[in-house]
Enzyme design. Structure first.
Site, PDB file in Angstrom:
ATOM      1  N   GLN A 144      41.675  39.436  44.467  1.00 24.51           N
ATOM      2  CA  GLN A 144      41.500  38.316  45.373  1.00 24.51           C
ATOM      3  C   GLN A 144      41.736  38.734  46.823  1.00 24.51           C
ATOM      4  O   GLN A 144      41.054  38.278  47.742  1.00 24.51           O
ATOM      5  CB  GLN A 144      42.472  37.202  44.983  1.00 24.51           C
ATOM      6  CG  GLN A 144      42.040  35.812  45.361  1.00 24.51           C
ATOM      7  CD  GLN A 144      42.793  34.756  44.574  1.00 24.51           C
ATOM      8  OE1 GLN A 144      43.732  35.041  43.839  1.00 24.51           O
ATOM      9  NE2 GLN A 144      42.377  33.512  44.708  1.00 24.51           N
ATOM     10  N   GLY A 145      42.689  39.613  47.033  1.00 20.78           N
ATOM     11  CA  GLY A 145      43.025  40.029  48.384  1.00 20.78           C
ATOM     12  C   GLY A 145      42.205  41.178  48.918  1.00 20.78           C
ATOM     13  O   GLY A 145      42.175  41.418  50.138  1.00 20.78           O
ATOM     14  N   GLY A 155      44.859  40.397  39.222  1.00 17.54           N
ATOM     15  CA  GLY A 155      43.994  39.313  39.665  1.00 17.54           C
ATOM     16  C   GLY A 155      44.171  39.007  41.135  1.00 17.54           C
ATOM     17  O   GLY A 155      43.193  38.822  41.877  1.00 17.54           O
ATOM     18  N   GLU A 156      45.411  38.966  41.595  1.00 21.87           N
ATOM     19  CA  GLU A 156      45.689  38.719  43.006  1.00 21.87           C
ATOM     20  C   GLU A 156      45.210  39.887  43.881  1.00 21.87           C
ATOM     21  O   GLU A 156      44.771  39.682  45.013  1.00 21.87           O
ATOM     22  CB  GLU A 156      47.179  38.465  43.218  1.00 21.87           C
ATOM     23  CG  GLU A 156      47.672  37.119  42.726  1.00 21.87           C
ATOM     24  CD  GLU A 156      47.861  37.062  41.220  1.00 21.87           C
ATOM     25  OE1 GLU A 156      48.013  35.956  40.676  1.00 21.87           O
ATOM     26  OE2 GLU A 156      47.860  38.136  40.571  1.00 21.87           O
ATOM     27  N   TYR A 157      45.312  41.089  43.352  1.00 19.14           N
ATOM     28  CA  TYR A 157      44.799  42.257  44.078  1.00 19.14           C
ATOM     29  C   TYR A 157      43.298  42.108  44.340  1.00 19.14           C
ATOM     30  O   TYR A 157      42.827  42.318  45.462  1.00 19.14           O
ATOM     31  CB  TYR A 157      45.075  43.527  43.274  1.00 19.14           C
ATOM     32  CG  TYR A 157      44.250  44.724  43.697  1.00 19.14           C
ATOM     33  CD1 TYR A 157      44.598  45.472  44.815  1.00 19.14           C
ATOM     34  CD2 TYR A 157      43.120  45.101  42.973  1.00 19.14           C
ATOM     35  CE1 TYR A 157      43.832  46.561  45.208  1.00 19.14           C
ATOM     36  CE2 TYR A 157      42.352  46.191  43.352  1.00 19.14           C
ATOM     37  CZ  TYR A 157      42.712  46.925  44.470  1.00 19.14           C
ATOM     38  OH  TYR A 157      41.948  47.998  44.854  1.00 19.14           O
TER      39      TYR A 157
END
EC number: 2.4.99.12
Length: 410
Positions: free
Chosen positions: A63-64, A59-61
């Protein structure tokens, strides 16, 4: 305090090693970390200038990624490194044809391992996503004069930084991080209360990401033919409670088409027991589409499948693991439903406030609402319109972040 932190890291590693005997995910993570330096040595030299993104998980990937892609376009001569803490992110991205020169696990945050890891290349820009802070790593990068950013930063009152014993951690952030790009006004205001003044509000880069997804071809084989002219309800990243809702709804709305994409493919066998007449996506042929339920047993399709949905129910909101990505569905102008355990997901409150989504305390309330909205075309269309407008109204977070980073680099 740093000694206590290092003791904590050692205890965490010890605990993970014990847990790996019982948990295959932990075992994979430990094994993967032993390969990280070898991966770097195979593609980097000590003088290679590198843009480095670290993400806790998938999920953070996501997002980034808009920021990483923009940095790559701006600085094409730099190589790209992506690191993960969790196997759920690493194993998906490592198999993709990404823009990264290397994808690997971040070593555990012990100085000797961090130093060995970074000795393989020369980081120029490092950014992490949301709230992933490893203090020996940040300290080493700061000493090496690397620019350090946190994008889509999200502070909340229960974090250690706002406890009496959290002052050491705050000092480390104040000293080591060049800039925090906050998702929300609340996060920005909380950061100010602990004097993290190197901050600005940029919004959530996930809005940029889902707008990118919408602009690309969303075609997925068989989905249009499976849906036909009937309404389609997609259960995305489902857990047990969402699957119970699917059972209730399928019995009461036999004309409704249902697609279920579980959060973990290990749930596929359980779903086949719940829906013995369902078709598996991987085994689908055109003469097997006259069924009510399709089970997605392949990775990487869900964000496109939402484009076909008349209504989406996103999983995790009834579970302590947390709500999955609701924006992937909303970007297609699809009403989004979910459970009410989403404290770390401010976008859920925003979507509800804009009448493009709704949350529920249990499966019965959720099923009742689905029965209602599927029989109220006007409500369905209004919620979908609101969801799409909500996504389009969000600021271009990536553009704001890039303006600051490029200014810093000169």
């Amino acid at each position: 305090m740093q000694r206590i932190y290092n003791i904590f890291i050692s205890l965490m590693i010890f605990g993970m090693k014990i847990g790996a005997s019982f948990n295959y995910k932990l075992k994979r993570g430990l094994a993967g970390r032993r390969q990280s330096c070898d991966i770097l040595k195979s593609v980097f030299s000590e003088t290679d200038r590198v843009i480095w993104m670290h993400a806790a998980s998938l999920g953070e990937y996501e997002q980034g990624l808009p920021v990483l892609e923009s940095l790559k376009n701006k600085y094409p001569d730099y190589k790209i490194l992506i690191t993960f803490f969790s196997p759920s992110g690493y194993e998906v991205v490592a198999k993709k044809n990404t823009i990264a020169t290397a994808v690997c696990y971040l070593p555990f945050d012990k100085p000797v391992w961090i130093n060995e890891f970074i000795s393989n290349f020369k980081p120029v820009i490092f950014f992490t996503v949301k709230y992933e802070y490893w203090y020996n790593l940040l300290q080493k990068l700061n000493r090496d004069q690397v620019k350090i950013y946190v994008i889509s930063s999200l502070f909340y009152e229960r974090q250690i930084f706002f406890k009496p014993y959290g002052k050491w951690f705050v000092r480390q952030l104040r000293k080591n991080v060049d800039w925090f790009f906050h998702q929300t006004n609340t996060s920005y205001a909380l950061a100010k209360t602990i004097k993290l003044d190197q901050s600005s509000i940029s919004g959530d880069t996930r809005y940029d990401r889902v707008r990118q997804i919408k602009e690309r071809d969303p075609h997925v084989d068989f989905i249009s033919e499976f849906k036909g002219k009937k309404p389609l309800l997609v259960f995305g990243s489902s857990w047990e409670t969402e699957e119970e809702i699917a059972v209730i709804v399928s019995a009461k709305l036999p004309e409704l088409k249902i697609i279920i994409a579980p959060h973990d493919l290990k749930r596929v066998e359980h779903l086949q027991h719940l829906f013995p007449n369902a078709v598996l996506y991987s085994e689908t042929t055109f003469d097997q589409l006259d069924v009510q339920v399709m089970i997605i047993d392949s990775v990487g399709l869900l964000s496109k499948i939402y484009a076909y949905a008349d209504l989406a129910f996103v999983g995790g909101g009834f579970h302590s693991a947390g709500l999955h990505n609701i924006l992937e569905a909303a970007t297609f102008g699809t009403p989004v439903l979910f459970g009410n355990r989403y404290q770390k997901n401010p976008e859920a409150d925003d979507l509800i406030r804009n009448k493009g989504g709704a949350s529920f305390i249990d499966e019965n309330y959720a099923a009742d609402f689905i029965l209602k909205i599927m029989n109220d075309k006007q409500l369905l269309e209004e919620m979908g319109k609101n969801a799409g407008e909500f996504i389009n109204a969000q600021p271009n977070s990536t553009e704001l972040i890039m303006k600051k980073i490029t200014s810093d680099l000169g």
